[in-house]
Design a protein around this motif. Structure first.
Motif, PDB file in Angstrom:
ATOM      1  N   GLN A 146       0.793  -1.213   0.000  1.00  0.00           N
ATOM      2  CA  GLN A 146       0.000   0.000   0.000  1.00  0.00           C
ATOM      3  C   GLN A 146       0.835   1.276   0.000  1.00  0.00           C
ATOM      4  OE1 GLN A 146      -2.775  -0.706   3.187  1.00  0.00           O
ATOM      5  NE2 GLN A 146      -4.025  -2.094   1.963  1.00  0.00           N
ATOM      6  N   ASP A 147       2.154   1.140  -0.043  1.00  0.00           N
ATOM      7  CA  ASP A 147       3.029   2.305  -0.166  1.00  0.00           C
ATOM      8  C   ASP A 147       2.889   2.974  -1.536  1.00  0.00           C
ATOM      9  OD1 ASP A 147       4.460  -0.312  -0.757  1.00  0.00           O
ATOM     10  OD2 ASP A 147       5.793   1.101  -1.771  1.00  0.00           O
ATOM     11  N   ILE A 148       2.322   2.274  -2.525  1.00  0.00           N
ATOM     12  CA  ILE A 148       2.191   2.843  -3.874  1.00  0.00           C
ATOM     13  C   ILE A 148       0.826   3.494  -4.099  1.00  0.00           C
ATOM     14  CG2 ILE A 148       3.793   1.130  -4.782  1.00  0.00           C
ATOM     15  CD1 ILE A 148       1.374  -0.219  -6.137  1.00  0.00           C
ATOM     16  N   LEU A 149      -0.029   3.480  -3.094  1.00  0.00           N
ATOM     17  CA  LEU A 149      -1.389   3.981  -3.271  1.00  0.00           C
ATOM     18  C   LEU A 149      -1.545   5.420  -2.785  1.00  0.00           C
ATOM     19  CD1 LEU A 149      -3.476   0.863  -2.202  1.00  0.00           C
ATOM     20  CD2 LEU A 149      -3.148   1.743  -4.516  1.00  0.00           C
ATOM     21  N   PHE A 150      -2.303   6.186  -3.549  1.00  0.00           N
ATOM     22  CA  PHE A 150      -2.635   7.567  -3.202  1.00  0.00           C
ATOM     23  C   PHE A 150      -4.130   7.768  -3.455  1.00  0.00           C
ATOM     24  CE2 PHE A 150       1.764   7.424  -4.424  1.00  0.00           C
ATOM     25  CZ  PHE A 150       2.403   8.246  -3.512  1.00  0.00           C
ATOM     26  N   TYR A 151      -4.736   8.679  -2.689  1.00  0.00           N
ATOM     27  CA  TYR A 151      -6.103   9.081  -2.977  1.00  0.00           C
ATOM     28  C   TYR A 151      -6.048  10.319  -3.875  1.00  0.00           C
ATOM     29  CZ  TYR A 151      -8.183   5.916   0.441  1.00  0.00           C
ATOM     30  OH  TYR A 151      -8.606   4.797   1.121  1.00  0.00           O
ATOM     31  N   GLN A 152      -6.620  10.213  -5.077  1.00  0.00           N
ATOM     32  CA  GLN A 152      -6.685  11.346  -5.986  1.00  0.00           C
ATOM     33  C   GLN A 152      -7.947  12.130  -5.667  1.00  0.00           C
ATOM     34  OE1 GLN A 152      -5.976  10.577 -10.179  1.00  0.00           O
ATOM     35  NE2 GLN A 152      -7.461  12.161 -10.748  1.00  0.00           N
ATOM     36  N   GLU A 153      -7.778  13.396  -5.329  1.00  0.00           N
ATOM     37  CA  GLU A 153      -8.891  14.208  -4.836  1.00  0.00           C
ATOM     38  C   GLU A 153      -9.036  15.495  -5.639  1.00  0.00           C
ATOM     39  OE1 GLU A 153      -8.195  12.812  -0.197  1.00  0.00           O
ATOM     40  OE2 GLU A 153      -7.380  14.719  -0.900  1.00  0.00           O
ATOM     41  N   ARG A 154     -10.252  15.775  -6.086  1.00  0.00           N
ATOM     42  CA  ARG A 154     -10.515  17.016  -6.818  1.00  0.00           C
ATOM     43  C   ARG A 154     -10.689  18.158  -5.822  1.00  0.00           C
ATOM     44  NH1 ARG A 154     -11.978  18.042 -11.875  1.00  0.00           N
ATOM     45  NH2 ARG A 154     -12.344  15.825 -12.290  1.00  0.00           N
ATOM     46  N   ILE A 155     -10.153  19.313  -6.172  1.00  0.00           N
ATOM     47  CA  ILE A 155     -10.230  20.480  -5.301  1.00  0.00           C
ATOM     48  C   ILE A 155     -11.451  21.311  -5.671  1.00  0.00           C
ATOM     49  CG2 ILE A 155      -9.038  22.572  -4.534  1.00  0.00           C
ATOM     50  CD1 ILE A 155      -6.423  21.157  -5.343  1.00  0.00           C
ATOM     51  N   LEU A 156     -12.240  21.654  -4.696  1.00  0.00           N
ATOM     52  CA  LEU A 156     -13.482  22.389  -4.924  1.00  0.00           C
ATOM     53  C   LEU A 156     -13.208  23.716  -5.622  1.00  0.00           C
ATOM     54  CD1 LEU A 156     -16.561  22.574  -4.409  1.00  0.00           C
ATOM     55  CD2 LEU A 156     -16.022  23.780  -2.293  1.00  0.00           C
ATOM     56  N   SER A 165      -1.230  10.398   0.291  1.00  0.00           N
ATOM     57  CA  SER A 165      -0.719   9.061   0.568  1.00  0.00           C
ATOM     58  C   SER A 165      -1.741   8.237   1.339  1.00  0.00           C
ATOM     59  CB  SER A 165       0.580   9.156   1.377  1.00  0.00           C
ATOM     60  OG  SER A 165       0.947   7.889   1.892  1.00  0.00           O
ATOM     61  N   PHE A 166      -1.920   6.979   0.930  1.00  0.00           N
ATOM     62  CA  PHE A 166      -2.808   6.084   1.663  1.00  0.00           C
ATOM     63  C   PHE A 166      -2.216   5.728   3.021  1.00  0.00           C
ATOM     64  CE2 PHE A 166      -3.911   1.758   2.961  1.00  0.00           C
ATOM     65  CZ  PHE A 166      -5.281   1.843   3.036  1.00  0.00           C
ATOM     66  N   LEU A 167      -0.919   5.418   3.054  1.00  0.00           N
ATOM     67  CA  LEU A 167      -0.283   5.009   4.311  1.00  0.00           C
ATOM     68  C   LEU A 167      -0.078   6.169   5.276  1.00  0.00           C
ATOM     69  CD1 LEU A 167       2.521   2.438   3.359  1.00  0.00           C
ATOM     70  CD2 LEU A 167       0.300   2.006   4.407  1.00  0.00           C
ATOM     71  N   TYR A 168       0.192   7.357   4.734  1.00  0.00           N
ATOM     72  CA  TYR A 168       0.507   8.515   5.566  1.00  0.00           C
ATOM     73  C   TYR A 168      -0.452   9.654   5.204  1.00  0.00           C
ATOM     74  CZ  TYR A 168       4.693   5.619   5.468  1.00  0.00           C
ATOM     75  OH  TYR A 168       5.565   4.553   5.513  1.00  0.00           O
ATOM     76  N   PRO A 169      -1.666   9.650   5.761  1.00  0.00           N
ATOM     77  CA  PRO A 169      -2.721  10.570   5.328  1.00  0.00           C
ATOM     78  C   PRO A 169      -2.410  12.051   5.480  1.00  0.00           C
ATOM     79  CG  PRO A 169      -3.639   8.762   6.609  1.00  0.00           C
ATOM     80  CD  PRO A 169      -2.152   8.675   6.749  1.00  0.00           C
ATOM     81  N   GLU A 170      -1.387  12.416   6.242  1.00  0.00           N
ATOM     82  CA  GLU A 170      -1.033  13.829   6.375  1.00  0.00           C
ATOM     83  C   GLU A 170      -0.071  14.270   5.278  1.00  0.00           C
ATOM     84  OE1 GLU A 170       0.523  14.485  10.247  1.00  0.00           O
ATOM     85  OE2 GLU A 170      -1.423  14.299  11.249  1.00  0.00           O
ATOM     86  N   TYR A 171       0.336  13.339   4.417  1.00  0.00           N
ATOM     87  CA  TYR A 171       1.355  13.637   3.407  1.00  0.00           C
ATOM     88  C   TYR A 171       0.767  13.613   1.996  1.00  0.00           C
ATOM     89  CZ  TYR A 171       5.000  13.334   6.929  1.00  0.00           C
ATOM     90  OH  TYR A 171       5.791  13.552   8.023  1.00  0.00           O
TER      91      TYR A 171
END
Length: 213
Positions: A146-156, A165-171
């Motif tokens: 899961q080190d290769i996973l990221f959440y792609q998020e659209r900015i309002l 980062s999935f593993l480190y949500p503050e990063y």
């Protein structure tokens, strides 16, 4: 739990409360362990991801600089390029964004890979150190990858994206200017700054096959 569609302009892109770092969990006596924390940790371990699709994309920072792989595929930098220069430097300017379906959906999970002339590399943030590691992302991912996973998020209010980062949500993935005018892709704590370093322009359909075979 909210997905990544509607967010206050002054806040980070995500409203997901997913602050658990699997690698930071200490194994302690069961009699002393908090039951709620244990259940959340167990859910994280069980979370699995199945690949849905691949999409080819050109990635740019807020200033329009194009992300390109350098140094044998181990590092990525942002450079000013015309459309013809982007095409001339393919496939190092063309990234494969791989979408995954979660066991328990919490957002759009993606892995970012690049297929150079000789090898395939996939972006990893293992131990909070950003690098491209050799090899394609698996079709199915469990807690060991899961080190290769990221959440792609659209900015309002913008056509921009952030990658958390999935593993480190503050990063978040970010652009950082270093000496001699070099702009590097880095892993940055926090998602807000005046320069918009964590905001990216994602342009799909770059004319390259989305296959990583």
């Amino acid at each position: 739990m909210a997905t990544s569609t509607n967010y206050p302009a002054a806040a980070c892109a995500t409203e997901m409360n997913f602050d658990l770092d699997f690698h930071s969990i200490n194994i302690v006596d069961l009699d002393l362990r908090d039951d709620t924390l244990y259940l959340i940790a167990e859910e994280t371990v069980k979370q699995e991801f199945s690949k849905i699709e691949n999409r080819c994309a050109i990635l740019r920072n807020m200033k329009g600089r194009v992300l390109v792989i350098v140094k044998g595929g181990k590092m990525a930098v942002f450079e000013e390029m015309s459309d013809s220069e982007i095409a001339a430097n393919a496939p190092r300017t063309q990234f494969i964004i791989q979408h995954y379906k979660e066991t328990t959906p919490k957002g759009l999970a993606v892995a970012i890979s690049v297929k150079t002339e000789k090898k395939i590399y996939t972006l990893s943030c293992k131990d909070k150190k950003l690098h491209f590691k050799e090899g394609a992302a698996s079709d199915k991912i469990d807690y060991r990858e899961q080190d290769i996973l990221f959440y792609q998020e659209r900015i309002l209010g913008h056509d921009k994206m952030q990658f958390k980062s999935f593993l480190y949500p503050e990063y978040y993935l970010a652009c950082k200017q270093e000496k001699k005018g070099i702009f590097k892709l880095i892993l940055k704590k926090g998602c807000q700054d005046e320069e918009g370093s964590t905001k990216f322009i994602v342009h799909y359909e770059c004319g390259k096959t989305d296959s990583l075979e």
